[in-house]
Design an enzyme around this catalytic site. Structure first.
Site, PDB file in Angstrom:
ATOM      1  N   HIS A   1      -2.329   6.097  -5.908  1.00 51.58           N
ATOM      2  CA  HIS A   1      -3.232   5.744  -4.812  1.00 51.58           C
ATOM      3  C   HIS A   1      -4.254   6.857  -4.581  1.00 51.58           C
ATOM      4  O   HIS A   1      -3.933   8.033  -4.739  1.00 51.58           O
ATOM      5  CB  HIS A   1      -2.438   5.518  -3.518  1.00 51.58           C
ATOM      6  CG  HIS A   1      -1.393   4.443  -3.625  1.00 51.58           C
ATOM      7  ND1 HIS A   1      -0.074   4.730  -3.925  1.00 51.58           N
ATOM      8  CD2 HIS A   1      -1.487   3.104  -3.498  1.00 51.58           C
ATOM      9  CE1 HIS A   1       0.610   3.590  -3.963  1.00 51.58           C
ATOM     10  NE2 HIS A   1      -0.220   2.584  -3.716  1.00 51.58           N
TER      11      HIS A   1
ATOM     12  N   ASP B   1       3.995   7.058  -8.922  1.00 58.32           N
ATOM     13  CA  ASP B   1       3.789   5.612  -8.816  1.00 58.32           C
ATOM     14  C   ASP B   1       2.731   5.039  -9.761  1.00 58.32           C
ATOM     15  O   ASP B   1       2.468   3.835  -9.742  1.00 58.32           O
ATOM     16  CB  ASP B   1       3.514   5.193  -7.356  1.00 58.32           C
ATOM     17  CG  ASP B   1       2.584   6.142  -6.625  1.00 58.32           C
ATOM     18  OD1 ASP B   1       2.018   7.051  -7.267  1.00 58.32           O
ATOM     19  OD2 ASP B   1       2.422   5.977  -5.392  1.00 58.32           O
TER      20      ASP B   1
ATOM     21  N   ASP C   1      -1.194  10.876  -7.947  1.00 60.72           N
ATOM     22  CA  ASP C   1      -0.547   9.698  -7.367  1.00 60.72           C
ATOM     23  C   ASP C   1      -1.410   8.482  -7.731  1.00 60.72           C
ATOM     24  O   ASP C   1      -2.619   8.604  -7.924  1.00 60.72           O
ATOM     25  CB  ASP C   1      -0.493   9.879  -5.842  1.00 60.72           C
ATOM     26  CG  ASP C   1       0.320   8.823  -5.126  1.00 60.72           C
ATOM     27  OD1 ASP C   1       1.471   9.104  -4.745  1.00 60.72           O
ATOM     28  OD2 ASP C   1      -0.204   7.702  -4.941  1.00 60.72           O
TER      29      ASP C   1
ATOM     30  N   HIS D   1      -2.425  10.361   2.358  1.00 58.85           N
ATOM     31  CA  HIS D   1      -3.224   9.337   3.059  1.00 58.85           C
ATOM     32  C   HIS D   1      -3.522   9.721   4.512  1.00 58.85           C
ATOM     33  O   HIS D   1      -4.244   9.007   5.200  1.00 58.85           O
ATOM     34  CB  HIS D   1      -2.517   7.979   3.045  1.00 58.85           C
ATOM     35  CG  HIS D   1      -2.315   7.431   1.676  1.00 58.85           C
ATOM     36  ND1 HIS D   1      -3.335   7.299   0.764  1.00 58.85           N
ATOM     37  CD2 HIS D   1      -1.191   6.996   1.033  1.00 58.85           C
ATOM     38  CE1 HIS D   1      -2.858   6.804  -0.368  1.00 58.85           C
ATOM     39  NE2 HIS D   1      -1.561   6.618  -0.233  1.00 58.85           N
TER      40      HIS D   1
HETATM   41 ZN   LIG Z   1       1.035   6.516  -4.016  1.00 56.07          ZN
END
Ligand SMILES: [Zn+2]
Length: 336
Positions: free
Chosen positions: A156, A242, A154, A116
């Site tokens: 996200h 995740d 991931d 991120h």
């Molecule tokens: Zn994540």
């Protein structure tokens, strides 16, 4: 498969309860031990701050290094810095660069996560930088310079990696929970890259509760053909656990089977593959997933230790609609 780990990665630590905490690595190491992997400590590279500056602006790097001089600081509501953060984050970057140089398949059991983190920290339109300090995956890709595919599984969207690589002809493919339903709110199929990078940014958003069966279709119909055509020299996998249905921070329906399917597709290319730990907050999933990953790499065993998940009919319908949209954009640049 070698696992790269150092206790230094646990020096990034919150003074309060936080999902991204040092004990995540204890779970990963336990999984590595169960699978019989050799663990090796990375060396700190002298050129590490030059490496960090491949992806981040000088002002941001100086800002983080100033915060590391304090016992503890908060960059935003999600993201903390402790006195050991800079040493940990820099060592993760060193480990990545050495793995790129070695050209071997390896698991980097490192913290803090990175995908991120954008040029100046917070990337694109995200409200925070989501536990991330330096973008180790993007740094690895830029350090290699050409022929790198970053595959981000991931849950996200790797908004930082996308931001940093957006105008580069380095391939970035991300599967993630649909941005309308989860942080960081980007990762739509029409974000395809710009100038020299056009077509090299591939986003595959998945509706909440997508299971292993649907996920395998996304892997087969989009990820596999693109990877084969791109023919990378090296693959960096932003590995977040995740998207597992038992993760506390997201709402996907995968089991370890879904992960192994994606990973075995990547391994079939027979290229050096650097597995880089990003997210994943259920400690049991971290342990079991790591062991399953190592057994897959070392022995070709696809043993998840749990039954595969099936996608509910309504979710599957949404999934096919989303994948159709992905293919519409991707097919302008790749043969599917
Ligand atoms: Zn994540």
């Amino acid at each position: 498969m070698k696992v790269v780990f150092s206790p230094v990665f646990k020096l990034h630590k919150p003074p309060y309860s936080h999902p991204e905490a040092p004990d995540r690595l204890d779970a990963v190491l336990k999984g590595a031990e169960e699978a019989g992997a050799a663990v090796q400590a990375p060396r700190a590279r002298e050129d590490v701050w030059n490496l960090v500056s491949l992806a981040h602006e000088r002002g941001y790097i100086e800002f983080v290094r100033r915060l590391c001089k304090e016992d503890y600081a908060q960059i935003d509501g999600d993201t903390y810095v402790s006195s050991g953060t800079c040493e940990a984050a820099a060592l993760a970057v060193s480990a990545m660069a050495d793995a790129v140089d070695a050209g071997e398949t390896v698991l980097l059991a490192v913290r803090p996560p990175g995908h991120h983190a954008g040029f100046v920290g917070r990337a694109l339109t995200a409200p925070t930088q989501g536990f991330c300090i330096f973008n180790t995956a993007a740094i690895g890709a830029l350090y290699k310079g050409e022929g790198v595919a970053v595959v981000d599984i991931d849950v996200h969207h790797g908004n930082g990696t996308q931001e940093i690589l957006y105008d580069k002809d380095l391939l970035y493919i991300s599967t993630h929970q649909h941005p309308a339903t989860l942080y960081p709110g980007t990762g739509y199929p029409d974000e395809v890259g710009t100038s020299k990078g056009e077509g090299f940014n591939v986003n595959i958003p998945l509706p909440p509760l997508t299971g292993d069966d649907a996920y395998a279709e996304a892997v087969e119909e989009v990820i596999e053909p693109i990877l084969r055509q791109y023919d990378p020299k090296i693959i960096i996998v932003s590995l977040g656990w995740d998207a597992h249905r038992d993760d506390p921070l997201a709402n996907m329906g995968l089991t370890i089977n879904g992960y192994l399917r994606a990973i075995s597709t990547i391994l079939k290319l027979q290229k050096p593959t650097i597995f880089l730990l990003e997210g994943g907050y259920n400690r049991d999933v971290l342990r079991r997933g790591t062991a399953a990953l190592i057994r897959l790499v070392d022995k070709g065993e696809e043993a998840a230790g749990e039954a595969p998940s099936k996608t509910d009919a309504k979710v599957y319908e949404r999934f096919r609609r989303e994948l159709g949209e992905v293919k519409r954009h991707v097919s302008k640049h790749w043969r599917l």
